[in-house]
Motif scaffolding. Structure first.
Motif, PDB file in Angstrom:
ATOM      1  N   GLY A 123       0.821  -1.211   0.000  1.00 43.09           N
ATOM      2  CA  GLY A 123       0.000   0.000   0.000  1.00 43.09           C
ATOM      3  C   GLY A 123       0.851   1.256   0.000  1.00 43.09           C
ATOM      4  N   GLY A 124       1.975   1.222   0.726  1.00 39.58           N
ATOM      5  CA  GLY A 124       2.889   2.363   0.714  1.00 39.58           C
ATOM      6  C   GLY A 124       3.482   2.592  -0.668  1.00 39.58           C
ATOM      7  N   LEU A 125       3.851   1.496  -1.343  1.00 38.31           N
ATOM      8  CA  LEU A 125       4.399   1.626  -2.699  1.00 38.31           C
ATOM      9  C   LEU A 125       3.338   2.143  -3.665  1.00 38.31           C
ATOM     10  CD1 LEU A 125       6.691   1.221  -4.730  1.00 38.31           C
ATOM     11  CD2 LEU A 125       5.905  -1.130  -5.002  1.00 38.31           C
ATOM     12  N   ALA A 126       2.135   1.589  -3.589  1.00 36.92           N
ATOM     13  CA  ALA A 126       1.055   2.052  -4.467  1.00 36.92           C
ATOM     14  C   ALA A 126       0.704   3.515  -4.181  1.00 36.92           C
ATOM     15  CB  ALA A 126      -0.176   1.168  -4.289  1.00 36.92           C
ATOM     16  N   GLY A 127       0.712   3.890  -2.916  1.00 40.90           N
ATOM     17  CA  GLY A 127       0.429   5.280  -2.560  1.00 40.90           C
ATOM     18  C   GLY A 127       1.488   6.235  -3.062  1.00 40.90           C
ATOM     19  N   SER A 128       2.756   5.808  -2.987  1.00 41.28           N
ATOM     20  CA  SER A 128       3.820   6.703  -3.461  1.00 41.28           C
ATOM     21  C   SER A 128       3.767   6.873  -4.977  1.00 41.28           C
ATOM     22  CB  SER A 128       5.186   6.182  -3.021  1.00 41.28           C
ATOM     23  OG  SER A 128       5.465   4.934  -3.620  1.00 41.28           O
ATOM     24  N   VAL A 129       3.423   5.807  -5.705  1.00 36.82           N
ATOM     25  CA  VAL A 129       3.276   5.932  -7.160  1.00 36.82           C
ATOM     26  C   VAL A 129       2.080   6.821  -7.488  1.00 36.82           C
ATOM     27  CG1 VAL A 129       2.742   4.653  -9.274  1.00 36.82           C
ATOM     28  CG2 VAL A 129       4.441   3.766  -7.682  1.00 36.82           C
ATOM     29  N   THR A 130       1.013   6.678  -6.716  1.00 36.31           N
ATOM     30  CA  THR A 130      -0.173   7.513  -6.933  1.00 36.31           C
ATOM     31  C   THR A 130       0.137   8.984  -6.684  1.00 36.31           C
ATOM     32  OG1 THR A 130      -1.589   5.671  -6.283  1.00 36.31           O
ATOM     33  CG2 THR A 130      -2.559   7.874  -6.226  1.00 36.31           C
ATOM     34  N   VAL A 131       0.856   9.273  -5.607  1.00 32.40           N
ATOM     35  CA  VAL A 131       1.236  10.662  -5.318  1.00 32.40           C
ATOM     36  C   VAL A 131       2.139  11.205  -6.411  1.00 32.40           C
ATOM     37  CG1 VAL A 131       2.562  12.110  -3.724  1.00 32.40           C
ATOM     38  CG2 VAL A 131       0.883  10.520  -2.834  1.00 32.40           C
ATOM     39  N   LEU A 132       3.080  10.395  -6.879  1.00 30.79           N
ATOM     40  CA  LEU A 132       3.974  10.832  -7.957  1.00 30.79           C
ATOM     41  C   LEU A 132       3.179  11.215  -9.195  1.00 30.79           C
ATOM     42  CD1 LEU A 132       6.769  11.086  -9.423  1.00 30.79           C
ATOM     43  CD2 LEU A 132       6.537   8.661  -9.943  1.00 30.79           C
ATOM     44  N   VAL A 133       2.265  10.354  -9.603  1.00 32.24           N
ATOM     45  CA  VAL A 133       1.531  10.603 -10.840  1.00 32.24           C
ATOM     46  C   VAL A 133       0.544  11.751 -10.682  1.00 32.24           C
ATOM     47  CG1 VAL A 133      -0.122   9.598 -12.457  1.00 32.24           C
ATOM     48  CG2 VAL A 133       1.844   8.265 -11.714  1.00 32.24           C
ATOM     49  N   LEU A 134      -0.281  11.696  -9.626  1.00 33.35           N
ATOM     50  CA  LEU A 134      -1.346  12.692  -9.497  1.00 33.35           C
ATOM     51  C   LEU A 134      -0.847  14.071  -9.074  1.00 33.35           C
ATOM     52  CD1 LEU A 134      -4.201  10.612  -7.829  1.00 33.35           C
ATOM     53  CD2 LEU A 134      -3.953  11.270 -10.221  1.00 33.35           C
ATOM     54  N   LYS A 135       0.157  14.111  -8.228  1.00 29.78           N
ATOM     55  CA  LYS A 135       0.584  15.406  -7.710  1.00 29.78           C
ATOM     56  C   LYS A 135       1.682  16.051  -8.542  1.00 29.78           C
ATOM     57  CE  LYS A 135       2.078  17.609  -3.435  1.00 29.78           C
ATOM     58  NZ  LYS A 135       2.413  17.411  -2.020  1.00 29.78           N
ATOM     59  N   TYR A 136       2.597  15.241  -9.064  1.00 29.16           N
ATOM     60  CA  TYR A 136       3.776  15.824  -9.713  1.00 29.16           C
ATOM     61  C   TYR A 136       3.783  15.688 -11.228  1.00 29.16           C
ATOM     62  CZ  TYR A 136       5.496  15.988  -4.947  1.00 29.16           C
ATOM     63  OH  TYR A 136       5.623  16.258  -3.616  1.00 29.16           O
ATOM     64  N   VAL A 137       3.461  14.519 -11.749  1.00 28.44           N
ATOM     65  CA  VAL A 137       3.589  14.297 -13.193  1.00 28.44           C
ATOM     66  C   VAL A 137       2.448  14.963 -13.967  1.00 28.44           C
ATOM     67  CG1 VAL A 137       3.637  12.541 -14.996  1.00 28.44           C
ATOM     68  CG2 VAL A 137       4.936  12.205 -12.901  1.00 28.44           C
ATOM     69  N   LEU A 138       1.213  14.753 -13.532  1.00 28.68           N
ATOM     70  CA  LEU A 138       0.077  15.291 -14.281  1.00 28.68           C
ATOM     71  C   LEU A 138      -0.016  16.810 -14.238  1.00 28.68           C
ATOM     72  CD1 LEU A 138      -2.778  12.732 -13.519  1.00 28.68           C
ATOM     73  CD2 LEU A 138      -1.375  12.959 -15.564  1.00 28.68           C
ATOM     74  N   ASN A 139       0.536  17.440 -13.234  1.00 26.86           N
ATOM     75  CA  ASN A 139       0.502  18.903 -13.152  1.00 26.86           C
ATOM     76  C   ASN A 139       1.605  19.574 -13.962  1.00 26.86           C
ATOM     77  OD1 ASN A 139      -1.789  19.054 -11.547  1.00 26.86           O
ATOM     78  ND2 ASN A 139      -0.607  18.736  -9.685  1.00 26.86           N
ATOM     79  N   GLY A 140       2.520  18.799 -14.501  1.00 26.89           N
ATOM     80  CA  GLY A 140       3.540  19.340 -15.392  1.00 26.89           C
ATOM     81  C   GLY A 140       4.560  20.238 -14.712  1.00 26.89           C
ATOM     82  N   TYR A 141       4.945  19.912 -13.495  1.00 24.41           N
ATOM     83  CA  TYR A 141       5.953  20.707 -12.800  1.00 24.41           C
ATOM     84  C   TYR A 141       7.328  20.478 -13.412  1.00 24.41           C
ATOM     85  CZ  TYR A 141       2.436  21.373  -9.186  1.00 24.41           C
ATOM     86  OH  TYR A 141       1.300  21.706  -8.512  1.00 24.41           O
ATOM     87  N   PRO A 142       8.252  21.433 -13.247  1.00 25.86           N
ATOM     88  CA  PRO A 142       9.624  21.209 -13.725  1.00 25.86           C
ATOM     89  C   PRO A 142      10.273  20.017 -13.006  1.00 25.86           C
ATOM     90  CG  PRO A 142       9.269  23.529 -13.192  1.00 25.86           C
ATOM     91  CD  PRO A 142       8.064  22.787 -12.734  1.00 25.86           C
ATOM     92  N   GLU A 143      11.329  19.512 -13.607  1.00 24.47           N
ATOM     93  CA  GLU A 143      11.981  18.297 -13.113  1.00 24.47           C
ATOM     94  C   GLU A 143      12.485  18.430 -11.674  1.00 24.47           C
ATOM     95  OE1 GLU A 143      12.922  14.385 -13.427  1.00 24.47           O
ATOM     96  OE2 GLU A 143      11.921  15.566 -14.961  1.00 24.47           O
ATOM     97  N   GLN A 144      12.885  19.613 -11.269  1.00 20.18           N
ATOM     98  CA  GLN A 144      13.383  19.784  -9.900  1.00 20.18           C
ATOM     99  C   GLN A 144      12.286  19.538  -8.869  1.00 20.18           C
ATOM    100  OE1 GLN A 144      14.534  23.914 -10.359  1.00 20.18           O
ATOM    101  NE2 GLN A 144      13.048  24.538  -8.830  1.00 20.18           N
ATOM    102  N   PHE A 145      11.024  19.710  -9.241  1.00 19.36           N
ATOM    103  CA  PHE A 145       9.922  19.463  -8.320  1.00 19.36           C
ATOM    104  C   PHE A 145       9.382  18.045  -8.447  1.00 19.36           C
ATOM    105  CE2 PHE A 145       9.791  24.075  -9.153  1.00 19.36           C
ATOM    106  CZ  PHE A 145      10.131  24.495  -7.880  1.00 19.36           C
ATOM    107  N   VAL A 146       9.505  17.429  -9.614  1.00 14.93           N
ATOM    108  CA  VAL A 146       9.080  16.041  -9.800  1.00 14.93           C
ATOM    109  C   VAL A 146       9.996  15.104  -9.018  1.00 14.93           C
ATOM    110  CG1 VAL A 146       8.645  14.246 -11.540  1.00 14.93           C
ATOM    111  CG2 VAL A 146       8.062  16.596 -12.026  1.00 14.93           C
ATOM    112  N   TYR A 147      11.196  15.553  -8.707  1.00 16.82           N
ATOM    113  CA  TYR A 147      12.130  14.769  -7.890  1.00 16.82           C
ATOM    114  C   TYR A 147      11.517  14.388  -6.545  1.00 16.82           C
ATOM    115  CZ  TYR A 147      15.922  13.894  -4.613  1.00 16.82           C
ATOM    116  OH  TYR A 147      16.710  13.362  -3.632  1.00 16.82           O
ATOM    117  N   TYR A 148      10.659  15.226  -5.992  1.00 12.91           N
ATOM    118  CA  TYR A 148      10.016  14.917  -4.709  1.00 12.91           C
ATOM    119  C   TYR A 148       9.200  13.629  -4.820  1.00 12.91           C
ATOM    120  CZ  TYR A 148      10.888  19.960  -4.039  1.00 12.91           C
ATOM    121  OH  TYR A 148      11.455  21.202  -3.969  1.00 12.91           O
ATOM    122  N   GLY A 149       8.495  13.458  -5.912  1.00 14.70           N
ATOM    123  CA  GLY A 149       7.717  12.235  -6.122  1.00 14.70           C
ATOM    124  C   GLY A 149       8.595  11.027  -6.380  1.00 14.70           C
ATOM    125  N   TYR A 150       9.685  11.224  -7.153  1.00 14.65           N
ATOM    126  CA  TYR A 150      10.610  10.114  -7.399  1.00 14.65           C
ATOM    127  C   TYR A 150      11.263   9.647  -6.097  1.00 14.65           C
ATOM    128  CZ  TYR A 150      10.358  11.123 -12.414  1.00 14.65           C
ATOM    129  OH  TYR A 150       9.926  11.309 -13.693  1.00 14.65           O
TER     130      TYR A 150
END
Length: 185
Positions: free
Chosen positions: A126-153
């Motif tokens: 569940g932690g792994l699925a949640g972290s992937v969900t946060v990465l996709v929904l919060k960082y990738v889909l909003n189109g933030y620059p790479e320095q901010f997508v690092y938080y999700g990675y």
């Protein structure tokens, strides 16, 4: 039945036995240190992202006083907390009770231990699925620059490294120690 009758044990849950690795005399210590290094790396990457988020500046080309578009919030911490709880649950269970070795209680105790182990792995998954969900929904889909997508990675890498650490620690604790003797009469 795929196993020959000579190798079949009706108490076994899985057909394949636990893997045996030969790292020499210090194999158990190597596994424990490797698991500790993976656990440290997991938490260090996420804490690095949280500290970078606290001191983040706006992207280059924006107004100099503009706030950064995104920060690490409590939502980012939840998958790591779930993975950590699962890690603790998995490693607090007695390995001999899971296998159902004789002399360790009734069959209900074995069943309860396996249920608790399942809950621990479910928390980690569940932690792994949640972290992937946060990465996709919060960082990738909003189109933030790479320095901010690092938080999700960093969040996803924390969950993956913690799962690998749990597996390595489980396997290294399941191997026999150099001070353990098997005496049979």
């Amino acid at each position: 039945m795929s196993l020959p009758r000579a190798n079949y044990d009706p108490r076994r849950v899985c057909l394949n036995p636990f893997p045996e690795f030969t790292f020499g005399k210090r194999r158990r210590a190597i596994g424990v240190y490797l698991a500790g290094a993976l656990f440290t790396l997991a938490n260090w990457t996420f804490l690095d992202a949280a500290i970078l988020s606290a001191h983040a500046k706006s992207p280059w080309g924006d107004q100099p006083d503009a706030p950064p578009p995104v920060h690490v919030t409590f939502v980012d911490w939840i998958p790591g907390i779930c993975s950590l709880l699962g890690y603790l649950v998995i490693n607090l269970i007695d390995k001999d009770r899971i296998r159902g070795d004789e002399g360790l209680g009734d069959s209900r105790a074995v069943w309860r231990a396996r249920l608790i182990l399942f809950i621990g792995f479910a928390l980690m998954a569940g932690g792994l699925a949640g972290s992937v969900t946060v990465l996709v929904l919060k960082y990738v889909l909003n189109g933030y620059p790479e320095q901010f997508v690092y938080y999700g990675y960093a969040n996803v890498s924390q969950s993956v490294a913690m799962m690998l650490s749990a597996v390595v620690l489980w396997i290294s604790q399941s191997t026999s120690s150099e001070y353990e003797y098997n005496l049979t009469l």
